[in-house]
Design an enzyme around this catalytic site. Structure first.
Site, PDB file in Angstrom:
ATOM      1  N   ARG A   1       0.828  -1.191   0.000  1.00 23.07           N
ATOM      2  CA  ARG A   1       0.000   0.000   0.000  1.00 23.07           C
ATOM      3  C   ARG A   1       0.868   1.249   0.000  1.00 23.07           C
ATOM      4  O   ARG A   1       1.778   1.365   0.812  1.00 23.07           O
ATOM      5  CB  ARG A   1      -0.889  -0.005   1.254  1.00 23.07           C
ATOM      6  CG  ARG A   1      -2.280   0.523   1.030  1.00 23.07           C
ATOM      7  CD  ARG A   1      -3.156   0.116   2.193  1.00 23.07           C
ATOM      8  NE  ARG A   1      -2.761   0.796   3.403  1.00 23.07           N
ATOM      9  CZ  ARG A   1      -3.408   1.857   3.906  1.00 23.07           C
ATOM     10  NH1 ARG A   1      -4.481   2.307   3.302  1.00 23.07           N
ATOM     11  NH2 ARG A   1      -3.007   2.431   5.000  1.00 23.07           N
TER      12      ARG A   1
ATOM     13  N   THR B   1      -1.118   7.591  -0.930  1.00 24.32           N
ATOM     14  CA  THR B   1      -2.388   7.517  -1.658  1.00 24.32           C
ATOM     15  C   THR B   1      -3.300   6.415  -1.126  1.00 24.32           C
ATOM     16  O   THR B   1      -4.478   6.367  -1.466  1.00 24.32           O
ATOM     17  CB  THR B   1      -2.126   7.217  -3.148  1.00 24.32           C
ATOM     18  OG1 THR B   1      -1.492   5.929  -3.235  1.00 24.32           O
ATOM     19  CG2 THR B   1      -1.219   8.255  -3.777  1.00 24.32           C
TER      20      THR B   1
ATOM     21  N   ASP C   1      -2.421  -7.958  14.611  1.00 24.48           N
ATOM     22  CA  ASP C   1      -1.856  -8.235  13.286  1.00 24.48           C
ATOM     23  C   ASP C   1      -1.798  -9.754  13.088  1.00 24.48           C
ATOM     24  O   ASP C   1      -1.042 -10.448  13.781  1.00 24.48           O
ATOM     25  CB  ASP C   1      -0.448  -7.631  13.186  1.00 24.48           C
ATOM     26  CG  ASP C   1       0.106  -7.742  11.770  1.00 24.48           C
ATOM     27  OD1 ASP C   1       0.403  -6.705  11.179  1.00 24.48           O
ATOM     28  OD2 ASP C   1       0.223  -8.883  11.244  1.00 24.48           O
TER      29      ASP C   1
ATOM     30  N   ASP D   1       1.683 -11.217  12.262  1.00 25.25           N
ATOM     31  CA  ASP D   1       2.586 -11.197  13.421  1.00 25.25           C
ATOM     32  C   ASP D   1       2.226 -12.295  14.412  1.00 25.25           C
ATOM     33  O   ASP D   1       3.093 -12.979  14.956  1.00 25.25           O
ATOM     34  CB  ASP D   1       2.510  -9.838  14.132  1.00 25.25           C
ATOM     35  CG  ASP D   1       3.303  -8.764  13.406  1.00 25.25           C
ATOM     36  OD1 ASP D   1       4.029  -9.088  12.448  1.00 25.25           O
ATOM     37  OD2 ASP D   1       3.165  -7.587  13.798  1.00 25.25           O
TER      38      ASP D   1
HETATM   39  N1  URA Z   1      -4.500  -6.635   9.198  1.00 22.43           N
HETATM   40  C1  URA Z   1      -4.353  -7.269  10.380  1.00 22.43           C
HETATM   41  O1  URA Z   1      -3.549  -8.204  10.486  1.00 22.43           O
HETATM   42  N2  URA Z   1      -5.097  -6.859  11.426  1.00 22.43           N
HETATM   43  C2  URA Z   1      -5.980  -5.849  11.355  1.00 22.43           C
HETATM   44  O2  URA Z   1      -6.638  -5.532  12.351  1.00 22.43           O
HETATM   45  C3  URA Z   1      -6.122  -5.194  10.102  1.00 22.43           C
HETATM   46  C4  URA Z   1      -5.371  -5.600   9.045  1.00 22.43           C
END
Ligand code: URA
Length: 206
Positions: free
Chosen positions: A102, A106, A198, A201
């Protein structure tokens, strides 16, 4: 209706394991595999079957095999963690990979890696991306896949934000979304609330 929120006690159980901040990466991977298997049960409901005669030890009866050909497309990086259960349940699938990044200015997603199997036309494409947040990545991934004229495109995600659902449905109303939960909203950093953090992660311990 293109949004399928899979309401089932097992889905709720494993989603809670994923949400819990104290769930360790190995426990997270296990819960992820289980919830994806459960979501696949719904996401494959409309696949066509091929009918044939099968001999049981006692007599001959009508048998069925998955007839539709499926292409699974994980979105790098977190989508990689969703491939295992798909291969377990649908060993005949082919797998393509899409990497998107991303632009921070933008907010537009652009491709940095696309590796797809050769024949996608007339197959059922299943995009794997665990978190449908803004919808930017999913919308771009669907657009890339549509360049290859698949029979259908569906998205399997674990958690979806209203913003992402709306964006994807507006751009691609024909795409079916299968998810364990529609969460409340995105925060300023575009994380889903209440969410689970995430996904990549937590899956990979990074
Ligand atoms: N990607 C993720 O891993 N967690 C989120 O909350 C949003 C996007």
């Amino acid at each position: 209706m293109t949004l399928h929120v899979v309401a089932h006690p097992l889905v709720a159980h494993y989603l809670t394991r994923l949400r819990d901040r104290d769930t360790t990466p190995d426990e997270f991977r296990e819960a992820s595999d289980k919830i994806i298997t459960l979501l696949l049960y719904e996401a494959t409901r409309d696949l066509g079957t091929r009918d044939f005669r099968v001999d049981t030890p006692l007599e001959t009866t009508l048998g069925h095999a998955i007839g539709d050909r499926v292409v699974a497309v994980p979105i790098l990086r977190a989508g990689l963690g969703l491939v295992g259960p798909v291969l377990e349940l649908l060993p005949h699938v082919t797998v393509g990979y899409i990497g998107l990044e991303r632009d921070e200015r933008t907010a537009i997603a652009s491709r940095y890696y696309v590796k797809l199997p050769p024949d996608i036309a007339n197959k059922a494409v299943m995009i794997l991306d665990p978190m449908l947040a803004t919808g930017g990545t999913a919308t771009k991934a669907v657009a890339i896949m549509k360049e290859y004229h698949p029979a259908s495109v569906r998205l399997v995600c674990v958690v979806a934000a209203p913003e992402g659902i709306q964006a994807l449905q507006a751009a691609h109303p024909d795409v079916q979304i299968f998810t364990a939960a529609q969460d409340r909203e995105l925060n300023a950093q575009k994380y889903i609330l209440p969410g689970l953090g995430d996904y990549g992660d937590r899956l990979f311990g990074t």
